[in-house]
Motif scaffolding. Sequence first.
Motif, mmCIF file in Angstrom:
data_model
loop_
_atom_site.group_PDB
_atom_site.id
_atom_site.type_symbol
_atom_site.label_atom_id
_atom_site.label_comp_id
_atom_site.label_asym_id
_atom_site.label_seq_id
_atom_site.Cartn_x
_atom_site.Cartn_y
_atom_site.Cartn_z
ATOM 1 N N LEU A 171 -6.549 8.245 2.631
ATOM 2 C CA LEU A 171 -5.336 7.620 3.149
ATOM 3 C C LEU A 171 -5.541 6.125 3.365
ATOM 4 O O LEU A 171 -4.677 5.306 3.038
ATOM 5 N N ALA A 172 -6.699 5.776 3.942
ATOM 6 C CA ALA A 172 -6.969 4.360 4.192
ATOM 7 C C ALA A 172 -7.063 3.585 2.887
ATOM 8 O O ALA A 172 -6.576 2.445 2.780
ATOM 9 N N THR A 173 -7.649 4.171 1.875
ATOM 10 C CA THR A 173 -7.764 3.518 0.576
ATOM 11 C C THR A 173 -6.386 3.306 -0.044
ATOM 12 O O THR A 173 -6.077 2.219 -0.547
ATOM 13 N N ALA A 174 -5.562 4.355 0.021
ATOM 14 C CA ALA A 174 -4.217 4.264 -0.565
ATOM 15 C C ALA A 174 -3.366 3.234 0.157
ATOM 16 O O ALA A 174 -2.517 2.575 -0.452
ATOM 17 N N ALA A 175 -3.582 3.083 1.461
ATOM 18 C CA ALA A 175 -2.796 2.133 2.242
ATOM 19 C C ALA A 175 -3.335 0.715 2.155
ATOM 20 O O ALA A 175 -2.763 -0.201 2.759
ATOM 21 N N GLY A 176 -4.449 0.536 1.467
ATOM 22 C CA GLY A 176 -5.011 -0.795 1.311
ATOM 23 C C GLY A 176 -5.821 -1.277 2.497
ATOM 24 O O GLY A 176 -6.082 -2.479 2.612
ATOM 25 N N HIS A 177 -6.219 -0.405 3.376
ATOM 26 C CA HIS A 177 -7.047 -0.793 4.525
ATOM 27 C C HIS A 177 -8.518 -0.764 4.105
ATOM 28 O O HIS A 177 -9.259 0.186 4.388
ATOM 29 N N GLY A 178 -8.936 -1.800 3.399
ATOM 30 C CA GLY A 178 -10.247 -1.791 2.776
ATOM 31 C C GLY A 178 -11.399 -1.648 3.743
ATOM 32 O O GLY A 178 -12.323 -0.859 3.522
ATOM 33 N N ARG A 179 -11.361 -2.419 4.869
ATOM 34 C CA ARG A 179 -12.476 -2.360 5.806
ATOM 35 C C ARG A 179 -12.547 -0.991 6.470
ATOM 36 O O ARG A 179 -13.634 -0.429 6.620
ATOM 37 N N VAL A 180 -11.396 -0.459 6.866
ATOM 38 C CA VAL A 180 -11.364 0.870 7.481
ATOM 39 C C VAL A 180 -11.835 1.928 6.487
ATOM 40 O O VAL A 180 -12.628 2.821 6.824
ATOM 41 N N ALA A 181 -11.370 1.820 5.253
ATOM 42 C CA ALA A 181 -11.765 2.788 4.226
ATOM 43 C C ALA A 181 -13.269 2.757 3.993
ATOM 44 O O ALA A 181 -13.911 3.803 3.824
ATOM 45 N N ALA A 182 -13.855 1.559 3.998
ATOM 46 C CA ALA A 182 -15.305 1.448 3.782
ATOM 47 C C ALA A 182 -16.069 2.128 4.912
ATOM 48 O O ALA A 182 -17.061 2.841 4.678
ATOM 49 N N GLY A 183 -15.617 1.917 6.143
ATOM 50 C CA GLY A 183 -16.266 2.585 7.266
ATOM 51 C C GLY A 183 -16.147 4.087 7.188
ATOM 52 O O GLY A 183 -17.103 4.819 7.497
ATOM 53 N N LEU A 184 -14.996 4.564 6.776
ATOM 54 C CA LEU A 184 -14.800 6.019 6.652
ATOM 55 C C LEU A 184 -15.646 6.590 5.524
ATOM 56 O O LEU A 184 -16.164 7.703 5.634
ATOM 57 N N PRO A 222 -3.542 11.828 -6.453
ATOM 58 C CA PRO A 222 -2.547 10.821 -6.083
ATOM 59 C C PRO A 222 -1.704 11.231 -4.894
ATOM 60 O O PRO A 222 -1.187 10.388 -4.186
ATOM 61 N N SER A 223 -1.576 12.561 -4.642
ATOM 62 C CA SER A 223 -0.710 12.982 -3.535
ATOM 63 C C SER A 223 -1.273 12.563 -2.192
ATOM 64 O O SER A 223 -0.568 12.547 -1.182
ATOM 65 N N ALA A 224 -2.591 12.229 -2.134
ATOM 66 C CA ALA A 224 -3.173 11.797 -0.863
ATOM 67 C C ALA A 224 -2.555 10.481 -0.385
ATOM 68 O O ALA A 224 -2.614 10.158 0.793
ATOM 69 N N ALA A 225 -1.953 9.712 -1.298
ATOM 70 C CA ALA A 225 -1.386 8.426 -0.914
ATOM 71 C C ALA A 225 -0.003 8.564 -0.288
ATOM 72 O O ALA A 225 0.545 7.595 0.224
ATOM 73 N N LEU A 226 0.596 9.744 -0.337
ATOM 74 C CA LEU A 226 1.928 9.937 0.230
ATOM 75 C C LEU A 226 1.888 9.860 1.748
ATOM 76 O O LEU A 226 0.941 10.339 2.381
#
Length: 866
Positions: A754-767, A791-795
């Motif tokens: 979800l963080a990756t799909a939303a563009g939250h790069g720093r949060v996604a990296a930590g996760l 792709p459905s994870a980005a919804l």
Amino acid sequence: MEKQWKLRSGWPFVARAAEVDAAAARLARVGEPGVLLTGAAGVGKSRLLAEIVDRCRADGSYVLVAGAGGRPFPPAAGSAGETPWPAGADVADTFGTAARELRAAAAGRRCVLAVDDVHRLDATSVALVQHLAVTAGVRILAATRTGHLAAGAVPALRQRPFVRAMTVGALPRDAVADCVEQALDGPVDGLTTDRLWRATRGNPLFLRHLLDTGVATGALRRTAGVWRWAGAMRAGRELRDLVLDLLGASSPAEAAALAYVAHAEPVALGVLETLVDAAVLEELELRALIAVERDGERLVVRIGHPLFGEVLRAGADAPARSRIYRELARAARGRATGPRTVAWRLAAGDRITDAEVLGAAEDALAGCDAALAATLARHVDGPAGAELLGRALVAQDRAVEAEEQLGRHPLPNRPGQVVVRALNLLWNRRRPADAAKLVRGCTGDGAPALRVARLAMAAFGGAPMPGPAEMADLVVVDPVVASVVDPLRAFLLIHAGRPAYVADAFPADRVGAPRPWSSMRGAAVACRVQALQLTGRLDEATDAAGAGYRAAVAGAVPAEAALLAAELGACEMWAGRPGRALPHLREARALLDEDAPVAVQIRVLAGYATGLAATGHPDRAATVLAEVGRRVPTSSATDGVLRLAAVQVDAWSGRRAAAEEAARLGTAYRLAGRPTEAAQAYYLAARLRPSPLVAAALAEVVAGCDSDLFQVFARHADAAATGDLDGLRAVAAELDGRGYRGLALEAVSTAAALATAAGHGRVAAGLRAEVGRLHRHCDGNRPPWTQVAGPSAALTGRERQTCELAAAGLPDDVIAGRLGLSRRTVANHLHRAYGKLGVRGRRDLPAALGLPSPGLRVDPLWETAG
């Protein structure tokens, strides 16, 4: 039939590293005596001596082994094929020559002289050993049996001292397990390992002979990839001869005493002292041929080694056995009473009334000795004897023989007999319809026992689940039926949504207490383990399963050991470590007998199938599930366990339909009044394919349960369905803290997507870093549904809801009414979702979301109107 293997040619050397290190270190130190290895026959002194010799050579010492022939050290006198010192030899010249040649051969290296069976050296050889030690600096490494410490050369070598004794003990239990697995080149079930330990007491020579016999006769064979010993564990001819040789030096009085103990152990010391002089018993105890132990308030005597008892019993003919038991029974009169004394009298051929025998058998059954109860009951002909024998056989899980006895003289108005027979038909013979018919036909006054039978029908026979009032404490007189009460109530309460109550109200000492029906102890412990698993107390569950498994192994009850081994595997599965779970589950499968209660068979086989699928063996998992299907009656409520296992296997195998089938199963469980199973099925569905509808159904079920872990499950499902990043992180942290790291890994993986799909790069990296940490905790395991989020994870949560309703065929205005949105907002959600999913329109939504096409759903959870 699995291919069977012979023992490996090289016998394993285990658990002796410390002894090798200690002996080698002592032999390397100047000024200290050498080493004398002492121990019982067969304990492994010679092998240990050889390993020490190899270590010394590897360390640079020059090692000379006695008995190799020739100078400078003559062979041990009396050894087969060897010659003693020649008559008239010039000993002084020989000694001097031996010392010179030894120093020359050593070439400045430390010299070690190894002598096995040192007690067999003659006086001249002993003198040579002493001479070499004094003049050539030779360090002595010797071995002898414990009973020979005062014989031959040993006192002379110890007096100076040239050697200091190092006791070689038997192998500990864990080392026996390691040794057996290495010898057989494969895993061995815990029950077999324990039986081998008890039979040999860790004596490597006895162990090797016993394994040779087991493999040769086929008693020791592989089942489901695990070695298991089936049937009696008896010594072969070579081992019997070895034991007889060890016992051969006993006097007539000692032999008589050993015979009494072998046939009656454990026998009260007071009884034995009326037959044998106390000095004789003291000598036997000193030689470790018998052991005196405390049993409650009395002292009892056991044979010093189990194989001694087996060989002595096998060597006694019928007249001798009758005499032994008659003398024991006479000695016991006035000192000890009870079932064992009655059994001795019967074995001696005494005439005893049926009433006295039946009373003794009932006492034995109440005292949790079903085998003795069955032995006694066989001496009574007619309905009463058959009824008691049948109950005793049920208590041993010998279902076929039990039904033959209980059905021979049916007594419809004897609730005790009727209920035991009904339970045997229901659980062991897998005939729920016959069991129900039997209970309906009973008009006796044993209401509590009949209530137990009806509750069993509810749990396993497909009848409606009872309410809490029906599960109140029951007081049952019959000991076999009473064995069932705790595990049955615990099972029903767990599946009624009260696992926390069971975890707290069924203490370990109560559920783990011995029971006349031995496998019911395992069932009670397993229920408590499951309750702990379902309430978030995984460490406690693992400890309880381990303790229960060890008790089952010590009690030699295969069904009980199988069930608790399966629970150990289940704990590892909950922890997210299927690789560690599989050995436990495989062992449980190997221990499973056809006569095991059906609930045990289902639990074991369903768990094994799931473990196989989770470790990458879906085809083998399907084969095991087919086996489960053959064992489960179609009318049995345990069919639901099979269905849930099948869905789990599908999920681990990566099949897309598993999510919907899990949701269907959750609804079926909810409608059947089994909320705990409904919660597990819905939670699986929510993890496989996040859905607000499934999350809502799970939350509704969880609200009626007492498990706070289920509350975490509901929050996980809701956060995944709505795309709540913070909620997923909080759930992951709680699951991680409780030890459910596989589930935590799933929550973090969803959050990372979800963080990756939303563009939250720093949060996604930590996760992603957290995913890596949990992945390591799970030994590299990762469920297939978390590896490719798709792709459905980005919804977003609202986009997902809108797409699911559109995929079901609902028009925009109906969707808007359902969700409280405008038609324009619905259209905008769908337009953005099409772009994220890479589809052209709503016709492509079912495939993109992993849903069936509209019109194919029949589960109430997924049904839509419009």
